[in-house]
Enzyme design. Structure first.
Site, PDB file in Angstrom:
ATOM      1  CG  PHE A 135     -25.241   2.726 -38.826  1.00  0.00           C
ATOM      2  CD1 PHE A 135     -23.938   2.933 -39.272  1.00  0.00           C
ATOM      3  CD2 PHE A 135     -25.849   1.507 -39.103  1.00  0.00           C
ATOM      4  CE1 PHE A 135     -23.271   1.954 -39.999  1.00  0.00           C
ATOM      5  CE2 PHE A 135     -25.195   0.523 -39.820  1.00  0.00           C
ATOM      6  CZ  PHE A 135     -23.907   0.745 -40.276  1.00  0.00           C
ATOM      7  CG  LEU A 161     -27.848  15.105 -32.800  1.00  0.00           C
ATOM      8  CD1 LEU A 161     -27.003  16.343 -32.500  1.00  0.00           C
ATOM      9  CD2 LEU A 161     -27.024  14.135 -33.669  1.00  0.00           C
ATOM     10  CB  THR A 214     -35.962  -4.147 -40.426  1.00  0.00           C
ATOM     11  OG1 THR A 214     -35.340  -5.365 -40.053  1.00  0.00           O
ATOM     12  CG2 THR A 214     -37.273  -4.046 -39.644  1.00  0.00           C
ATOM     13  CG  ASP A 215     -34.165  -8.908 -42.482  1.00  0.00           C
ATOM     14  OD1 ASP A 215     -34.161  -8.321 -41.379  1.00  0.00           O
ATOM     15  OD2 ASP A 215     -33.233  -9.661 -42.845  1.00  0.00           O
ATOM     16  CD  GLU A 216     -34.694  -7.761 -36.508  1.00  0.00           C
ATOM     17  OE1 GLU A 216     -35.448  -7.747 -35.533  1.00  0.00           O
ATOM     18  OE2 GLU A 216     -33.461  -7.611 -36.430  1.00  0.00           O
ATOM     19  CE1 TYR A 248     -36.092  -1.812 -35.293  1.00  0.00           C
ATOM     20  CE2 TYR A 248     -35.621  -4.120 -35.799  1.00  0.00           C
ATOM     21  CZ  TYR A 248     -35.595  -2.777 -36.154  1.00  0.00           C
ATOM     22  OH  TYR A 248     -35.084  -2.406 -37.367  1.00  0.00           O
ATOM     23  CB  SER A 249     -39.631  -7.053 -35.723  1.00  0.00           C
ATOM     24  OG  SER A 249     -40.016  -7.968 -34.737  1.00  0.00           O
ATOM     25  CE  LYS A 303     -38.138   0.217 -39.238  1.00  0.00           C
ATOM     26  NZ  LYS A 303     -37.857   1.654 -39.532  1.00  0.00           N
ATOM     27  CG  ASN A 363     -27.509  -2.097 -43.268  1.00  0.00           C
ATOM     28  OD1 ASN A 363     -27.378  -1.090 -43.937  1.00  0.00           O
ATOM     29  ND2 ASN A 363     -28.405  -3.018 -43.594  1.00  0.00           N
ATOM     30  NE  ARG A 367     -31.545  -9.933 -29.289  1.00  0.00           N
ATOM     31  CZ  ARG A 367     -31.037  -9.401 -30.403  1.00  0.00           C
ATOM     32  NH1 ARG A 367     -31.491  -9.757 -31.583  1.00  0.00           N
ATOM     33  NH2 ARG A 367     -30.081  -8.496 -30.340  1.00  0.00           N
TER      34      ARG A 367
HETATM   35  O1  DAU Z   1     -32.277  -7.752 -39.870  1.00  0.00           O
HETATM   36  C1  DAU Z   1     -32.179  -6.365 -39.822  1.00  0.00           C
HETATM   37  C2  DAU Z   1     -32.008  -5.937 -38.401  1.00  0.00           C
HETATM   38  O2  DAU Z   1     -30.729  -6.347 -37.988  1.00  0.00           O
HETATM   39  C3  DAU Z   1     -32.206  -4.456 -38.176  1.00  0.00           C
HETATM   40  O3  DAU Z   1     -33.508  -4.105 -38.500  1.00  0.00           O
HETATM   41  C4  DAU Z   1     -31.941  -4.127 -36.704  1.00  0.00           C
HETATM   42  O4  DAU Z   1     -32.054  -2.742 -36.486  1.00  0.00           O
HETATM   43  C5  DAU Z   1     -30.564  -4.579 -36.352  1.00  0.00           C
HETATM   44  O5  DAU Z   1     -30.333  -4.339 -34.984  1.00  0.00           O
HETATM   45  C6  DAU Z   1     -30.369  -6.056 -36.669  1.00  0.00           C
HETATM   46  O6  DAU Z   1     -31.074  -6.886 -35.736  1.00  0.00           O
HETATM   47  P1  DAU Z   1     -30.368  -8.120 -35.019  1.00  0.00           P
HETATM   48  O7  DAU Z   1     -31.051  -8.385 -33.745  1.00  0.00           O
HETATM   49  O8  DAU Z   1     -30.198  -9.243 -35.974  1.00  0.00           O
HETATM   50  O9  DAU Z   1     -28.887  -7.459 -34.797  1.00  0.00           O
HETATM   51  P2  DAU Z   1     -27.872  -7.571 -33.591  1.00  0.00           P
HETATM   52  O10 DAU Z   1     -26.584  -6.982 -34.048  1.00  0.00           O
HETATM   53  O11 DAU Z   1     -28.436  -7.074 -32.308  1.00  0.00           O
HETATM   54  O12 DAU Z   1     -27.673  -9.140 -33.429  1.00  0.00           O
HETATM   55  C7  DAU Z   1     -27.209  -9.951 -34.489  1.00  0.00           C
HETATM   56  C8  DAU Z   1     -27.214 -11.379 -34.002  1.00  0.00           C
HETATM   57  O13 DAU Z   1     -26.204 -11.527 -32.987  1.00  0.00           O
HETATM   58  C9  DAU Z   1     -28.528 -11.802 -33.346  1.00  0.00           C
HETATM   59  O14 DAU Z   1     -28.797 -13.156 -33.641  1.00  0.00           O
HETATM   60  C10 DAU Z   1     -28.242 -11.664 -31.844  1.00  0.00           C
HETATM   61  C11 DAU Z   1     -26.765 -11.955 -31.743  1.00  0.00           C
HETATM   62  N1  DAU Z   1     -26.076 -11.216 -30.653  1.00  0.00           N
HETATM   63  C12 DAU Z   1     -26.183  -9.871 -30.614  1.00  0.00           C
HETATM   64  C13 DAU Z   1     -25.604  -9.146 -29.599  1.00  0.00           C
HETATM   65  C14 DAU Z   1     -25.730  -7.650 -29.530  1.00  0.00           C
HETATM   66  C15 DAU Z   1     -25.331 -11.922 -29.711  1.00  0.00           C
HETATM   67  O15 DAU Z   1     -25.196 -13.170 -29.757  1.00  0.00           O
HETATM   68  N2  DAU Z   1     -24.733 -11.194 -28.695  1.00  0.00           N
HETATM   69  C16 DAU Z   1     -24.854  -9.835 -28.592  1.00  0.00           C
HETATM   70  O16 DAU Z   1     -24.304  -9.259 -27.635  1.00  0.00           O
END
Ligand code: DAU
Length: 361
Positions: free
Chosen positions: A25, A49, A144-146, A169-170, A173, A199, A300
């Site tokens: 993305f 893809l 990533t910062d993770e 994942y982290s 990476k 992002n 999670r």
């Molecule tokens: O920090 C950079 C990272 O940010 C990237 O390296 C990752 O590729 C990217 O997926 C992202 O990781 P997160 O786990 O932080 O992103 P996500 O959008 O999955 O989740 C953001 C926050 O929201 C996290 O605390 C989990 C929460 N969440 C996420 C989902 C999908 C929920 O509460 N409910 C959900 O359904």
């Protein structure tokens, strides 16, 4: 010629340079920026893809004379070797990754394959082609910062923070970052790495928080907030990340790392409430109606409490800072999803439904 250990700037703007960008993305935004800003560069976009890849994301530039799409997989070492020999790439911007934490919890091995082995395959292809002359070559790894793990209520990740990954994942990476550095030390491969925060923006697959919740609000579906929602992330508009990548690509010294962040921390629940307010306005719904969709669900596993980036180094050395406020970026993002309903429908049909059932049942 091996690159010396002393840090030196290696990428000037070069006419006819052949740059390979390997996608996701964020990558689609980087490709668009490079294709339009650098007409003298030949940009090759390599993408397998898989479920999150989508050629529609680059429809507007697909006919540009300096753009070539290659449908291949970084897991195929032989094909990569061939492509490097054929096109004589001068540089690689590597953004291809399995990137969704939840998927890494259910299928960690696929993250090892793409993120570690795939990165190794790219490193090997680059090293084999460049090893006799590393001048003006660059392997740019986007990370990533993770990799830094989690923070408490205070503090920031900077470039010296020790790696401490918590999710498959982290960890994958972090492993790929280590291999990139190891190729720099062992073989002299010129590299840079940048580690960025969360992002958001157009074209993001609706498995990540913001696009998923936009999609669910449109459909009047539950908004599944993990745990108590008191987890903090630092959000950056994707086009600002692409600008940072452009700067680092051209101006960074070799063997360098930059942290990139939005100076923009939000607790998940607060962010979701803001998104609900914006969506109510855009959809002409009664204020407060989207918030009623918020549903707290099981947390999670291994959920990192807080990420926060100290982006001082890239700010001081390259003059980068985000150009878009979070409120502006969120509104642009919502507008994009609402005016691209067909895109959203296409990516959420078929397999997406199975994933959704499995993840949130
Ligand atoms: O920090 C950079 C990272 O940010 C990237 O390296 C990752 O590729 C990217 O997926 C992202 O990781 P997160 O786990 O932080 O992103 P996500 O959008 O999955 O989740 C953001 C926050 O929201 C996290 O605390 C989990 C929460 N969440 C996420 C989902 C999908 C929920 O509460 N409910 C959900 O359904």
């Amino acid at each position: 010629m091996k690159c010396s250990r002393s840090k030196s700037k290696i990428k000037d703007e070069q006419k006819n340079s052949h740059n390979l960008v390997v996608l996701d993305f964020i990558g689609s935004h980087v490709v668009r920026l490079f294709v339009t800003k650098y007409p003298d560069y030949q940009i090759f976009n390599l993408d397998a893809l898989t479920y999150a890849g989508n050629l529609e994301n680059l429809k507007d530039i697909e006919d540009a004379s300096n753009y070539t799409f290659i449908k291949e997989d970084i897991n195929d070492a032989a094909v990569l070797k061939e492509l490097f020999l054929q096109h004589k790439f001068d540089s690689v911007i590597h953004l291809a990754a399995e990137s969704h934490v939840d998927r890494s919890i259910t299928d960690p091995l696929s993250f090892v394959k793409t993120n570690i082995i795939g990165t190794m395959n790219l490193l090997n292809a680059a090293k084999d082609l460049w090893k006799d002359n590393y001048e003006n070559k660059l392997f740019y790894h986007i990370s990533t910062d993770e990799v830094y793990g989690t923070l408490g209520e205070t503090g920031f990740f900077n470039e010296e923070t020790a790696y401490d990954p918590n999710s498959p994942y982290s960890a994958s990476k972090a492993g790929s970052d280590h291999f990139v550095r190891a190729y720099g030390e062992t073989y002299g491969l010129p590299y840079i790495i940048t580690n960025c925060s969360n992002n958001y923006g157009p074209n993001q697959f609706p498995e990540k928080l913001i696009p998923l919740f936009i999609h669910n609000i449109v459909q009047n579906k539950a908004l599944p907030v993990y745990g108590d929602g008191n987890y903090t992330r630092d959000w950056l508009y994707v086009e600002d990340h692409a600008i940072a990548i452009d700067l680092a690509f051209h101006k960074s010294e070799v063997k360098n790392t930059y942290n990139i962040g939005g100076f923009n921390e939000w607790k998940n629940l607060e962010l979701v409430k803001l998104l609900c307010t914006v969506m109510d306005k855009k959809l002409n719904r009664e204020n407060g109606s989207s918030q009623k969709l918020i549903t707290f669900i099981k947390d999670r596993p291994g959920h990192d409490k807080r990420y926060a980036i100290d982006a001082t180094r890239i700010n001081k050395e390259l003059g980068w800072k985000p150009s878009v406020t979070f409120e502006e970026g969120l509104e642009k993002t919502v507008d994009w999803y609402l005016s691209n309903e067909e895109w959203l429908r296409n990516v959420t049909s078929g397999k997406y439904q199975e994933y959704y059932e499995e993840q949130y049942r």
